[in-house]
Design a protein around this motif. Structure first.
Motif: not given
Length: 243
Positions: A170-175, A196-198, A201-204
């Motif tokens: 579990y992670t975010s792309t930014a982190w 990703k709260y959107s 899912a955006g960029e991975l």
């Protein structure tokens, strides 16, 4: 004879609605068969969860926080982990990483011994490693990108040795970019649980070309965090079983 015929007709008429009405299928049985089944993840802040309510709403799986760092347990783990299973859900446990507290191996061992075990029953997800910004200090827990990548490998390798499964990450792309330097060495054998709260899912993170789980909101009904599985319900069962 006329009275007997009338009695039979009356009884048959009274019974007709009972025998002709088909039972209504629970809504959750429809929802679990749709693409990208809904799930939730919970921790100590949710306390005792009303699992039948979530099941009836349509949640088909749950990831439950078991441990954090070197020596912290979720005091509601038993109610949340067992309760989700008893309601009919596939369930799994996760460990909230604190790389500033001890080694990845030590935390994987603590997790394994306190709720993180896995069984190939089709109802138990492999453990997940929860990697996010430090809530009380340096975002990357004082580790440089190289050291963070090694810490994650240390945790993952030990968990794999104990269970035969690699943990879901579990992670975010930014982190992931900031704290591992966008390390691309995990995507080939670790399922990705993307934060990703959107509406998409955006960029991975590097190394993954798809997400397996997506935490898409923190304001869901009944509990805050809601997730989707990237596939159908049968695929989720196969992942739980071990392919």
């Amino acid at each position: 004879m006329r009275g007997f015929t009338t009695l039979v007709f009356t009884i048959s008429t009274l019974l007709l609605p009972l025998t002709s009405a088909a039972p209504t299928q629970p809504e959750s049985e429809h929802l679990e068969k749709r693409a990208q089944p809904e799930g939730v993840d919970v921790n100590q802040w949710q306390g005792n969860v009303n699992w039948p309510q979530l099941w009836n709403w349509g949640a088909t799986y749950a990831y439950v926080k078991a441990t954090e760092g070197a020596n912290t347990k979720n005091q509601y783990y038993n109610q949340q982990y067992t309760g989700s299973y008893n309601a009919g859900m596939i369930h799994g446990a996760y460990h909230q990483a604190r790389p500033d507290k001890s080694s990845g191996k030590d935390q994987a061992n603590y997790f394994y011994n306190n709720g993180g075990k896995w069984t190939p029953d089709g109802k138990t997800l492999p453990g997940a490693l929860y990697l996010d910004y430090n809530p009380s200090g340096d975002p990357c827990y004082g580790l440089n990108q190289w050291a963070m990548g090694n810490w994650v490998h240390d945790f993952s390798d030990y968990y794999h040795d104990k269970t035969g499964r690699y943990p879901t990450i579990y992670t975010s792309t930014a982190w992931w970019k900031q704290c591992t330097g966008n390390n691309d060495s995990f995507g080939s054998n670790h399922a990705l649980w993307i934060k990703k709260y959107s509406s998409w899912a955006g960029e991975l993170p590097a190394g993954w070309n798809k997400w397996s789980f997506w935490q898409y909101t923190k304001t869901g009904p009944y509990v805050p965090n809601h997730d989707k599985w990237n596939g159908d319900y049968d695929g989720l069962v196969k992942y739980a079983r071990g392919w």
